[in-house]
Write an enzyme that holds these catalytic residues in place. Structure first.
Site, PDB file in Angstrom:
ATOM      1  N   GLY A 106       0.933  -1.129  -0.416  1.00 23.17           N
ATOM      2  CA  GLY A 106      -0.118   0.180  -0.227  1.00 23.17           C
ATOM      3  C   GLY A 106       0.501   1.250  -0.119  1.00 23.17           C
ATOM      4  CG  ASP A 152       0.675  -9.861   5.518  1.00 23.21           C
ATOM      5  OD1 ASP A 152       1.586 -10.278   7.182  1.00 23.21           O
ATOM      6  OD2 ASP A 152      -0.087  -9.765   5.631  1.00 23.21           O
ATOM      7  NE  ARG A 187      -8.241 -28.817  26.341  1.00 23.90           N
ATOM      8  CZ  ARG A 187      -8.033 -28.280  27.532  1.00 23.90           C
ATOM      9  NH1 ARG A 187      -6.528 -27.247  27.532  1.00 23.90           N
ATOM     10  NH2 ARG A 187      -8.595 -28.600  28.371  1.00 23.90           N
TER      11      ARG A 187
HETATM   12  P1  ADP Z   1       0.694  -1.372   4.218  1.00 22.86           P
HETATM   13  O1  ADP Z   1       1.794  -0.325   3.292  1.00 22.86           O
HETATM   14  O2  ADP Z   1       1.204  -1.702   5.016  1.00 22.86           O
HETATM   15  O3  ADP Z   1       0.607  -2.360   2.521  1.00 22.86           O
HETATM   16  P2  ADP Z   1      -1.474   0.726   3.820  1.00 22.86           P
HETATM   17  O4  ADP Z   1      -1.919  -0.128   2.114  1.00 22.86           O
HETATM   18  O5  ADP Z   1      -2.469   0.554   4.595  1.00 22.86           O
HETATM   19  O6  ADP Z   1      -0.677  -0.678   4.366  1.00 22.86           O
HETATM   20  O7  ADP Z   1      -1.338   1.335   3.197  1.00 22.86           O
HETATM   21  C1  ADP Z   1      -0.243   2.706   3.616  1.00 22.86           C
HETATM   22  C2  ADP Z   1      -0.667   3.802   3.158  1.00 22.86           C
HETATM   23  O8  ADP Z   1      -0.194   4.235   2.685  1.00 22.86           O
HETATM   24  C3  ADP Z   1      -2.424   4.304   3.359  1.00 22.86           C
HETATM   25  O9  ADP Z   1      -2.447   4.577   4.405  1.00 22.86           O
HETATM   26  C4  ADP Z   1      -1.689   5.911   2.432  1.00 22.86           C
HETATM   27  O10 ADP Z   1      -1.533   6.585   3.111  1.00 22.86           O
HETATM   28  C5  ADP Z   1      -1.175   5.076   1.116  1.00 22.86           C
HETATM   29  N1  ADP Z   1      -1.711   4.707   0.164  1.00 22.86           N
HETATM   30  C6  ADP Z   1      -1.643   2.820  -0.331  1.00 22.86           C
HETATM   31  N2  ADP Z   1      -2.477   2.900  -1.242  1.00 22.86           N
HETATM   32  C7  ADP Z   1      -2.560   4.259  -2.007  1.00 22.86           C
HETATM   33  C8  ADP Z   1      -2.673   4.567  -3.104  1.00 22.86           C
HETATM   34  N3  ADP Z   1      -3.790   4.145  -3.905  1.00 22.86           N
HETATM   35  N4  ADP Z   1      -2.842   6.189  -3.815  1.00 22.86           N
HETATM   36  C9  ADP Z   1      -1.958   6.951  -2.902  1.00 22.86           C
HETATM   37  N5  ADP Z   1      -1.536   6.697  -1.221  1.00 22.86           N
HETATM   38  C10 ADP Z   1      -1.949   4.930  -0.823  1.00 22.86           C
END
Ligand code: ADP
Length: 740
Positions: A106, A152, A187
């Protein structure tokens, strides 16, 4: 580039601190300033006090801490262009010219969006009068690199993500503990582990703990009545004497039709169909917590170091790169490729194309799943008609290494499952000489997956003289057709002695395979040996405690670690604990070194330092012993500090194997059994003998003919040792910061 920003974003992962420390220190070492962007993208959007300089000493003493000292968050505002506009302005206002982003897929998607929009955002800021054209021109590009921080292990571009190994530690600790209570009460336990779209943690923890069933998102049970099948295996297991039943369920487990399989549902099934008292344990955030493992500390440190060097070399307009590890090699992959390939798996699961999902996870994931499916069986398969059944022997040699039992268990079960007769030879080559052969069946290795030590017994005996006749006679007597030796340096030497006499003894004309198992990590043909990770973690845990004990007083510790003539454990533990100085047998110790080191130490304490840590390999030098160094440091330091030694000794050889060692042991054993079958069923006139190893990220066999050439016989280590190239990283990380 004069100033870079660093942030941690999304779900936190153990090792993020080590990465931040490495980024900060490497950059400062290169003459570049670092700004911390606090609370992930939220800090980038908010600006103000949330973007601020971070210095050498700000990242001291954080290596062993879980979480991230610069904060992490999920940020809604950054998902909108308006939020990113503010973020861009804050970066420009703070003079930040490059970014290191540590987070999951993300967060890295966010990085990619920011990169794509960058010039548009700047133009808009100029139009709105929020930044000058000059500033926009200066910040025309925002080169960035990403490190994958995610427990993960769900992202393409790296074999291991930051935090995954530690999460596995937490899971195996918990499952080992649950197994013992489950066994006392007979168990059943259902353990739910994290992983919404990725079964890595579930699969690997099942491999490591010897769990009885596993459910993962990528490969749902290939049956409508999977519940019956699962219960059938567990019931048969009970019937043959298994005392515990453990089912590991990934958070995102589902059936063929995409319906979620929850841990509560599995419990219901077990209670209804098996009439067993069943408990559910959802491990939850425990998996993100605790001190990072030695592996995660070092992985993060190396990646952080490389991230900065890559960033400083990048062309201004170059696409964002992800820095990851393939085997022990650092690799940079374009972010877009990493995101696209990661998405392939998620898409395949969503379309319920499970074959594609498993394939996209990569070959070793699918192979591990196949191995696991055999190991969890209550009983071996019925022998295939017409399949050649072999008689294979397994033995150890060398010092005990954690993971030896795990490897034997896997080899025996996988062999028996193929219809082979598996023999264990007790007490290494002595047992081969004195005819201590025992047949091992499926249940005789039950519970060995997690047991430290070496149940079969091991020693350093190398056959000589008439021993070879005795060995030949015993091999003939038991009609042994292939040998798996799981052991260390003396095992390799012993195997070579036998191998070199194959023209004298027909009984020796069989394939022999060596599986590297030694805490010293000093074996040819493999970058890592089974047991070294456990020893490293034992050292790191001990040193963490030793350091803690010292904060109340001004103290210097000289810690002596094992390794014989190989400095692997010394260097890697120094890297993982932040030791200021490490003495390796590969470099030796000179008087000039010692004079320099004691002066550095005194300088540090005069500037307010409270704890000093030096790690010395046991054979770094015969004269400058641990006690000698202690006396020298004490005599010269006078009132500045106290010096204490800690000789860690045999705790390094003991303990239950870590998840990494267990997983390696299982995978290597599987490859070795397959190798012996191939050699014996192949058409070659003379079967090949080899040692297996982890090389360049894969398992490779090296023909025994070529092995002596790889060995430094005098110093009992390989001629080439990849990890020596990490010395500059350790040196820079451990330097005292710029004065002040
Ligand atoms: P991770 O990085 O652990 O996968 P998240 O999926 O919650 O965690 O993403 C973390 C942060 O990255 C989000 O809260 C957001 O601020 C940013 N982010 C995620 N996806 C996008 C996107 N498509 N566009 C812009 N910012 C994003």
């Amino acid at each position: 580039m004069k100033r870079i920003g660093v942030l941690t974003s999304g779900g936190d992962a153990q090792g993020m601190n080590a990465a931040v420390r490495a980024v900060v220190r490497t950059a400062i070492d290169q003459g570049v300033e670092v700004y911390a962007i606090l609370e992930g993208y939220q800090g980038m959007v908010d600006g103000g006090q949330r973007i601020r300089p971070i210095n050498w000493n700000d990242v001291g003493g954080i290596l062993h801490q879980g979480g991230t000292i610069i904060g992490s968050a999920r940020c809604r505002a950054f998902m909108e262009r308006d939020g990113r506009l503010r973020a861009a302005q804050n970066l420009v206002d703070n003079g930040i010219e490059g970014l290191v982003i540590i987070g999951g897929d993300g967060s890295l998607t966010g990085a990619s969006v920011l990169h794509d929009e960058w010039s548009g955002l700047l133009a808009e800021l100029v139009d709105a009068g929020k930044i000058t054209q000059e500033a926009a021109d200066h910040h025309q590009f925002m080169p960035s690199v990403g490190l994958v921080g995610s427990i993960d292990n769900d992202m393409y571009g790296t074999d291991m993500t930051i935090g995954a190994d530690t999460a596995l530690h937490r899971i195996t600790e918990a499952v080992d503990a649950i197994s013992s209570t489950a066994a006392s009460h007979q168990r059943a336990f259902v353990v739910e582990v994290m992983g919404r779209r990725c079964g890595y943690l579930a699969l690997m923890s099942a491999l490591a703990t010897g769990a009885d069933w596993v459910l993962i998102p990528e490969s749902p049970p290939n049956l409508d009545a999977w519940e019956d099948k699962m219960c059938d295996v567990l019931r048969k297991g009970r019937a043959i004497g298994r005392r515990d039943s453990i089912v590991i369920v990934a958070e995102g487990a589902q059936d063929r039709y995409g319906n979620r399989i929850t841990s509560t549902y599995v419990k219901q099934v077990l209670e209804e169909k098996l009439k067993e008292d069943t408990r559910v344990t959802i491990l939850g955030h425990v998996q993100r917590g605790g001190s990072p493992s030695a592996f995660d500390r070092n992985l993060s440190t190396i990646l952080g170091w490389e991230a900065v060097h890559t960033l400083l070399k990048m062309a201004p307009q170059q696409e964002t790169l992800v820095i990851g590890m393939r085997g022990n090699r650092i690799e940079a992959t374009p972010l877009s490729e990493c995101l696209a390939k990661t998405k392939t798996v998620a898409d395949a699961i969503a379309r319920r194309d499970y074959d594609a999902a498993l394939k996209a996870r990569g070959g070793s994931f699918a192979r591990s799943f196949r191995t696991l499916r055999t190991l969890v069986r209550a009983l071996p398969h019925e022998p295939e008609p017409g399949k050649r059944q072999l008689r294979l022997a397994v033995l150890h040699s060398g010092a005990p290494a954690p993971g030896m039992n795990t490897a034997v268990r896997a080899a025996v079960r996988l062999g028996v499952d193929q219809g082979h007769t598996m023999f264990g030879v007790r007490n290494g080559f002595r047992g081969l000489i004195e005819d201590e052969f025992i047949e091992l069946d499926w249940m005789s290795v039950n519970g060995w997956a997690l047991r430290g030590g070496a149940e079969l017994g091991t020693n350093r005996k190398i056959p000589e003289g008439s021993d070879f006749y005795a060995i030949a006679r015993n091999l003939e007597k038991h009609q042994i057709q292939g040998i798996l030796m799981i052991g260390g340096w003396s095992g390799y030497l012993a195997v070579l002695e036998v191998f070199e006499r194959r023209s004298n003894f027909p009984a020796f004309q069989i394939p022999i395979v060596c599986l590297p198992a030694s805490i010293d990590n000093d074996l040819p043909g493999s970058e890592l040996s089974v047991g070294a990770d456990t020893a490293l973690n034992s050292i790191v845990n001990a040193v963490d405690k030793i350091k803690q004990s010292a904060v109340a007083s001004r103290r210097v510790f000289v810690v002596e670690v094992m390794g014989r003539y190989c400095g692997y454990l010394a260097l890697m533990s120094a890297l993982a604990t932040g030791a200021e100085r490490v003495y390796l047998p590969e470099e030796g110790i000179t008087l000039t070194d010692l004079v320099h080191d004691v002066h550095q130490l005194m300088k540090g304490f005069r500037q307010g330092k409270r704890v000093g840590l030096t790690i010395r390999n046991e054979d770094a030098n015969d004269v400058y012993t641990t006690d000698f160094i202690k006396s020298l440091f004490q005599e010269e330091g006078g009132e500045l500090y106290d010096v204490r030694t800690a000789i860690l000794g045999h705790i390094q050889q003991g303990g239950n194997p870590t998840p990494f060692d267990r997983i390696q042991a299982v995978r290597l054993a599987a490859e070795c059994i397959h190798f012996l079958e191939q050699q014996l069923n192949g058409s070659a006139a003379e079967p090949m003998s080899a040692c297996i190893g982890l090389l360049n990220g894969g398992y490779k066999f090296t023909d025994l003919e070529n092995v002596p050439r790889l060995m430094d016989k005098q110093f009992q280590r390989p001629n080439h040792q990849w990890w020596l190239s990490l010395r500059p990283v350790a040196r820079v990380m451990a330097r005292p910061g710029p004065a002040g």
